[in-house]
Motif scaffolding. Sequence first.
Motif, short mmCIF file in Angstrom:
data_model
loop_
_atom_site.label_atom_id
_atom_site.label_comp_id
_atom_site.label_asym_id
_atom_site.label_seq_id
_atom_site.Cartn_x
_atom_site.Cartn_y
_atom_site.Cartn_z
N UNK A 13 0.81 -1.22 0.00
CA UNK A 13 0.00 0.00 0.00
C UNK A 13 0.85 1.27 0.00
N UNK A 14 2.16 1.12 -0.02
CA UNK A 14 3.02 2.29 -0.25
C UNK A 14 3.71 2.91 0.94
N UNK A 15 3.97 2.13 2.00
CA UNK A 15 4.71 2.72 3.12
C UNK A 15 6.17 2.92 2.74
N UNK A 16 6.82 3.83 3.46
CA UNK A 16 8.23 4.11 3.23
C UNK A 16 9.07 3.61 4.40
N UNK A 17 8.54 2.65 5.12
CA UNK A 17 9.27 2.08 6.25
C UNK A 17 8.27 1.38 7.16
N UNK A 18 8.72 0.35 7.85
CA UNK A 18 7.84 -0.41 8.76
C UNK A 18 8.68 -0.75 9.98
N UNK A 19 8.42 -0.08 11.08
CA UNK A 19 9.25 -0.26 12.28
C UNK A 19 8.43 -0.90 13.39
N UNK A 20 8.94 -2.02 13.89
CA UNK A 20 8.29 -2.66 15.03
C UNK A 20 8.79 -1.96 16.28
N UNK A 21 7.85 -1.45 17.08
CA UNK A 21 8.20 -0.65 18.25
C UNK A 21 8.99 -1.47 19.25
N UNK A 22 10.24 -1.06 19.55
CA UNK A 22 10.97 -1.76 20.60
C UNK A 22 10.30 -1.54 21.95
N UNK A 23 10.33 -2.55 22.80
CA UNK A 23 9.69 -2.42 24.11
C UNK A 23 10.59 -1.66 25.09
N UNK A 24 11.89 -1.79 24.91
CA UNK A 24 12.83 -1.07 25.75
C UNK A 24 12.89 0.40 25.32
N UNK A 25 12.79 1.31 26.27
CA UNK A 25 12.72 2.72 25.91
C UNK A 25 13.98 3.22 25.21
N UNK A 26 15.13 2.76 25.67
CA UNK A 26 16.39 3.18 25.02
C UNK A 26 16.40 2.76 23.55
N UNK A 27 15.99 1.51 23.32
CA UNK A 27 15.93 1.02 21.95
C UNK A 27 14.91 1.82 21.14
N UNK A 28 13.84 2.21 21.80
CA UNK A 28 12.80 2.99 21.14
C UNK A 28 13.35 4.34 20.69
N UNK A 29 14.09 5.01 21.57
CA UNK A 29 14.67 6.30 21.19
C UNK A 29 15.68 6.11 20.06
N UNK A 30 16.42 5.01 20.09
CA UNK A 30 17.36 4.71 19.00
C UNK A 30 16.62 4.60 17.68
N UNK A 31 15.48 3.91 17.71
CA UNK A 31 14.67 3.76 16.49
C UNK A 31 14.21 5.11 15.97
N UNK A 32 13.75 5.96 16.88
CA UNK A 32 13.29 7.30 16.48
C UNK A 32 14.46 8.08 15.90
N UNK A 33 15.62 7.95 16.52
CA UNK A 33 16.81 8.65 16.03
C UNK A 33 17.16 8.19 14.61
N UNK A 34 17.09 6.87 14.38
CA UNK A 34 17.42 6.34 13.06
C UNK A 34 16.41 6.80 12.01
N UNK A 35 15.15 6.84 12.39
CA UNK A 35 14.11 7.33 11.47
C UNK A 35 14.39 8.78 11.12
N UNK A 36 14.72 9.57 12.14
CA UNK A 36 15.02 10.99 11.92
C UNK A 36 16.25 11.17 11.03
N UNK A 37 17.27 10.37 11.28
CA UNK A 37 18.50 10.46 10.50
C UNK A 37 18.22 10.20 9.02
#
Lengths: 139, 137
Positions: free
Chosen positions: B104-128
């Motif tokens: 359907x045209x997504x530009x990424x599919x991220x499974x939310x990490x349960x650990x908060x540190x990992x979650x912020x890392x994911x957000x950082x990578x998305x932002x980068x």
Amino acid sequence: MQTTKSILLVEDDRVDAMTVKRAFRDLNVTIQLAHSKNGEEALEYLRNPDNEIPCVILLDLNMPKMNGIEFLKIAKADEKLKKIPIIVLTTSRDEQDKTESFQGNISGYIVKPVDYEKFVDTMKTINVYWTLSELPVGE
Amino acid sequence: MRNSKPILLVEDDRVDMMTVRRAVKDVNISNRVVHMLNGEKALEYLRDPDNKTPCVILLDLNMPKMNGIEFLKVVKADDTLKQIPVIVLTTSREKIDINESFNSGVAGYVVKPTDYKDFTEAIRKINQYWTSSELPN
């Protein structure tokens, strides 16, 4: 990106293609890199059942025979190919190219840095994101 | 992100929403997070000419009223909205969800990490990534 999969680079310029290969090597990205020289060859590659469907496509825009936008439209209209994330990798900052690309459902638009170190950094960012992201699974 | 337009977060769970807001702040992302509780409200937001077009959409899948995939299909069929990159941010690892999203045209599919540190890392990578990438106008 998973090491069992491959990336398809669609790029007519040999030097640019070599730069991408070199950057992946310098980053220790071991994923297989397939290379097609234009949109037409890329479609042939993708439609050949002997070839593995790539996990992402890196797409140049300005190519002879079939350019990036034409390829993009065909790929995104194809039931089997449309789910493959396509990332434009181009020298063009042209607004029209950007608009057409995003209208055509790309998953990123990267203007190639001229400086090699910055280029490697950019490839790293692409690799990190598409390792974080899940990828569609083929039939 | 590459520009200063808001990030549209479509998420029905308020705790998850707070986590995203917190992570965005902790990673020093300056884009404002606009939050909508489901696909229907998100569409209303997007179609209101007084609202700023977001730079990206972070999209949960399992929501009441209009779920993520339904929302995604509507957005990608709309000529004024289809350009906006949509990144799924979900707890679902289901292959069917992944494939439907990419179809359907997504530009990424991220499974939310349960650990908060990992979650912020994911957000950082998305932002980068979406800072390296150009964004549509």
